[in-house]
Design a protein around this motif. Structure first.
Motif, PDB file in Angstrom:
ATOM      1  N   ASP A 127     -44.054  31.665 -16.871  1.00 26.15           N
ATOM      2  CA  ASP A 127     -44.346  33.004 -16.484  1.00 26.15           C
ATOM      3  C   ASP A 127     -44.098  33.863 -17.389  1.00 26.15           C
ATOM      4  O   ASP A 127     -43.328  33.926 -18.374  1.00 26.15           O
ATOM      5  CB  ASP A 127     -43.553  33.298 -15.167  1.00 26.15           C
ATOM      6  CG  ASP A 127     -44.321  34.362 -14.577  1.00 26.15           C
ATOM      7  OD1 ASP A 127     -44.844  34.001 -13.345  1.00 26.15           O
ATOM      8  OD2 ASP A 127     -44.066  35.774 -14.906  1.00 26.15           O
ATOM      9  N   ILE A 170     -38.416  36.471 -14.202  1.00 24.34           N
ATOM     10  CA  ILE A 170     -38.919  35.380 -13.232  1.00 24.34           C
ATOM     11  C   ILE A 170     -38.513  33.981 -14.196  1.00 24.34           C
ATOM     12  O   ILE A 170     -38.244  33.007 -13.270  1.00 24.34           O
ATOM     13  CB  ILE A 170     -40.475  35.389 -13.113  1.00 24.34           C
ATOM     14  CG1 ILE A 170     -40.897  36.656 -12.268  1.00 24.34           C
ATOM     15  CG2 ILE A 170     -40.962  34.065 -12.307  1.00 24.34           C
ATOM     16  CD1 ILE A 170     -42.404  36.896 -11.889  1.00 24.34           C
ATOM     17  N   ARG A 171     -38.596  33.886 -15.430  1.00 23.05           N
ATOM     18  CA  ARG A 171     -38.387  32.645 -15.929  1.00 23.05           C
ATOM     19  C   ARG A 171     -36.660  32.355 -15.798  1.00 23.05           C
ATOM     20  O   ARG A 171     -36.387  31.316 -15.677  1.00 23.05           O
ATOM     21  CB  ARG A 171     -38.431  32.731 -17.551  1.00 23.05           C
ATOM     22  CG  ARG A 171     -40.148  32.999 -17.836  1.00 23.05           C
ATOM     23  CD  ARG A 171     -40.289  32.385 -19.271  1.00 23.05           C
ATOM     24  NE  ARG A 171     -39.752  33.700 -20.248  1.00 23.05           N
ATOM     25  CZ  ARG A 171     -40.375  34.576 -20.502  1.00 23.05           C
ATOM     26  NH1 ARG A 171     -41.663  34.871 -20.017  1.00 23.05           N
ATOM     27  NH2 ARG A 171     -40.172  35.462 -21.531  1.00 23.05           N
ATOM     28  N   ALA A 222     -36.213  31.082 -12.305  1.00 18.54           N
ATOM     29  CA  ALA A 222     -36.511  29.644 -12.196  1.00 18.54           C
ATOM     30  C   ALA A 222     -35.653  28.793 -12.924  1.00 18.54           C
ATOM     31  O   ALA A 222     -35.322  27.667 -12.517  1.00 18.54           O
ATOM     32  CB  ALA A 222     -38.000  29.602 -13.013  1.00 18.54           C
ATOM     33  N   ILE A 242     -43.391  31.872  -4.015  1.00 19.65           N
ATOM     34  CA  ILE A 242     -43.190  31.717  -5.479  1.00 19.65           C
ATOM     35  C   ILE A 242     -44.692  31.325  -6.120  1.00 19.65           C
ATOM     36  O   ILE A 242     -44.722  31.093  -7.232  1.00 19.65           O
ATOM     37  CB  ILE A 242     -42.231  30.582  -5.756  1.00 19.65           C
ATOM     38  CG1 ILE A 242     -42.534  29.206  -5.314  1.00 19.65           C
ATOM     39  CG2 ILE A 242     -40.932  31.072  -5.483  1.00 19.65           C
ATOM     40  CD1 ILE A 242     -41.612  28.235  -5.565  1.00 19.65           C
ATOM     41  N   SER A 286     -43.343  28.052 -12.869  1.00 16.98           N
ATOM     42  CA  SER A 286     -42.691  29.556 -13.178  1.00 16.98           C
ATOM     43  C   SER A 286     -41.796  29.645 -14.327  1.00 16.98           C
ATOM     44  O   SER A 286     -41.505  30.840 -15.071  1.00 16.98           O
ATOM     45  CB  SER A 286     -41.541  30.063 -12.015  1.00 16.98           C
ATOM     46  OG  SER A 286     -42.254  29.681 -10.712  1.00 16.98           O
ATOM     47  N   ARG A 335     -42.774  36.961  -6.471  1.00 22.19           N
ATOM     48  CA  ARG A 335     -42.545  35.482  -6.842  1.00 22.19           C
ATOM     49  C   ARG A 335     -41.079  35.695  -7.215  1.00 22.19           C
ATOM     50  O   ARG A 335     -40.333  34.677  -6.976  1.00 22.19           O
ATOM     51  CB  ARG A 335     -43.311  35.244  -8.112  1.00 22.19           C
ATOM     52  CG  ARG A 335     -44.634  34.555  -8.018  1.00 22.19           C
ATOM     53  CD  ARG A 335     -45.032  33.887  -9.223  1.00 22.19           C
ATOM     54  NE  ARG A 335     -45.073  34.486 -10.515  1.00 22.19           N
ATOM     55  CZ  ARG A 335     -45.962  35.500 -10.935  1.00 22.19           C
ATOM     56  NH1 ARG A 335     -46.848  35.949 -10.184  1.00 22.19           N
ATOM     57  NH2 ARG A 335     -45.679  36.000 -12.266  1.00 22.19           N
TER      58      ARG A 335
END
Length: 508
Positions: A371, A376-377, A380, A330, A368, A338
């Motif tokens: 990001d 990805i957000r 996270a 990550i 993250s 990631r």
């Protein structure tokens, strides 16, 4: 324009490519289709060579996206041609133009069967590819027994057996009720013992399809899958052509681990120990390198290994290793890695008790949230929500409240709900809970559902000690120049609920 020889096909392709616009191309294609239709009407005058040329043109026109609604019979008839060039065209064009319900396919079943049971390997491969591509019920009923015989035949070369296995995968997936796979467990186990890795790989695809339907029949295959993994992890007897960027047959490793995940447990201690040694080797030996292709292959193996570790509920030490590895992932620059790191950490939270180990990576997970990539957000956010408990709730909720100001509109409703749930579930004290909900309404009033502010009013109403503090806070928000309608409602309820003595204090 009927040109002799395959030159006619080349000229037609050049003509199409040289068209200035779509209209010109359509006119040229219509002209060619008209010509082919005329030639097929006088079929008696056509040589097999000419028929082959026109059928190739039909396929090219079909690939350009035009509807080819004639000539199917001619394509199917080429399957029974005695020579390879015509037969090849017949098989390729039939599998592209016709679907499994097409009536013309019935005309080809006998010819296809003759090619499958015949001695010509090239014809067998053409026939198996067609059956695998089309995969219809009639093909399954008529041809599956012959294809099964080819797969287990010791006189067939690996090339044919590979195709037979893949053909059976397609037939079984499409028509599991038609295929007779009773007592196939021992045969599958034998196939996994083969030396030829191509046959093993194709057979493993078939095993994955079979065990996903019913694992009970195939316990004898479980130790064989582990042996295949041992062979690959030690790089024993793996030909160069099955090594991809230094990794021994990554696709076979993935399939073997996928098959193992359909079995609920591994009871034999020796088999279990051997498998864990293999998994340990994979976990220790995987890192991020500069070569994208090598990364893709090694990470495909690694993430399947992680899934298997979770499935088997491995020892805590191995789980710690998995989390440490994901923690590295990550933090790398490559967004795909990631994403996979965050996703797999979230999955680990759901199946095992690794919360304390994952907490060590909290700062990186919070990073993250900022990001550039929304997927990805989202991952996270899911992970932070899942790893939250009494010890870290304050930090995580604070971060999520900050993130609320910059989060996309599509995420704000989900984010608001998650903040409210965490605040209520892990509140160290009720005054902190009131603070969080009022901040939440202040920052994202439009996205705060009625349920959320009803809850805070309920808490304040039922806790006299909390009322003075809540009233004071509500009063502070009411003094702001612009406040949300929901804030007005909450403040009105809170200030209306308080006892006169505490109300006096609050209004001062």
């Amino acid at each position: 324009m009927a040109l002799s020889g395959m030159r006619g096909l080349s000229v037609f392709i050049s003509d199409v490519r040289n068209c200035q616009n779509k209209e010109q191309e359509r006119l040229r294609v219509d002209k060619e289709l008209g010509n082919i239709r005329t030639r097929f009407k006088n079929e008696k005058g056509l040589t097999p060579y000419e028929k082959k040329k026109y059928v190739w043109k039909m396929l090219y026109i079909h690939m350009l996206g035009y509807d080819v609604d004639f000539g199917h019979m001619e394509a199917v008839s080429l399957i029974s041609a005695p020579k390879y060039p015509e037969k090849q065209v017949g098989y390729i064009v039939t599998s592209c133009l016709l679907n499994e319900n097409h009536d013309f396919l019935r005309l080809a079943i006998n010819t296809v069967r003759n090619d499958i049971v015949g001695r010509n390997e090239t014809f067998q491969c053409l026939a198996l590819t067609l059956v695998g591509n089309i995969g219809g019920r009639e093909f399954a009923e008529s041809l599956a027994p012959d294809v099964q015989k080819l797969l287990i035949s010791s006189s067939c070369r690996p090339l044919v057996r590979k195709k037979a296995a893949l053909c059976l995968v397609r037939l079984f997936r499409k028509n599991p009720d038609v295929m007779n796979v009773d007592s196939w467990s021992d045969r599958m186990a034998q196939l996994l013992d083969e030396r030829d890795l191509g046959v093993v790989t194709s057979s493993m695809s078939l095993l994955v399809a079979l065990v996903s339907n019913n694992h009970e029949e195939y316990w004898s295959c479980l130790p064989k899958c582990v042996k295949v993994l041992e062979r690959l992890s030690r790089n024993q007897d793996v030909p160069q052509e099955y090594t991809y960027y230094g990794i021994p047959s990554p696709w076979l490793q993935v399939k073997a681990m996928r098959a193992l995940q359909y079995f609920p447990t591994i009871e034999d201690p020796d088999t279990r120990r051997s498998l864990f040694e293999v998994l340990q080797r994979i976990l220790m030996g995987t890192d991020v390198v500069k070569n994208v292709n090598k990364n893709n292959a090694s990470h495909a193996v690694l993430f399947e290994a992680l899934a298997l570790v979770m499935h088997l509920d491995a020892e805590k030490e191995m789980m710690s290793q998995c989390v440490a590895l994901l923690g590295k992932f990550i933090a790398v620059r490559e967004p795909n890695i990631r994403y996979l790191g965050l996703e797999n950490m979230t999955r680990m939270l759901m199946v095992t008790d690794v919360q304390d180990i994952i907490k060590r990576h909290q700062a990186q997970i919070i990073t993250s949230l900022k990001d550039p990539d929304i997927s990805i957000r989202r991952r996270a956010l899911d992970l932070l929500y899942g790893m939250c408990d009494v010890s870290n709730a304050k930090d995580i909720v604070e971060e999520l409240l900050q993130y609320l100001s910059t989060a996309e509109f599509v995420m704000r409703e989900e984010l608001s709900l998650k903040i409210a749930i965490l605040a209520e579930k892990f509140a160290p004290d009720l005054s902190w809970y009131v603070d969080v909900i009022l901040q939440l309404i202040d920052k994202a009033g439009d996205f705060v559902s009625d349920d959320i502010w009803f809850r805070v009013v309920q808490f304040v109403t039922n806790n006299e000690d909390l009322q003075p503090y809540a009233a004071l806070k509500a009063r502070e928000y009411l003094d702001k120049p612009a406040i949300h309608e929901t804030m007005v409602k909450v403040s009105a309820y809170i200030l209306g609920e308080i006892q006169p003595s505490s109300g006096q204090k609050a209004w001062m």
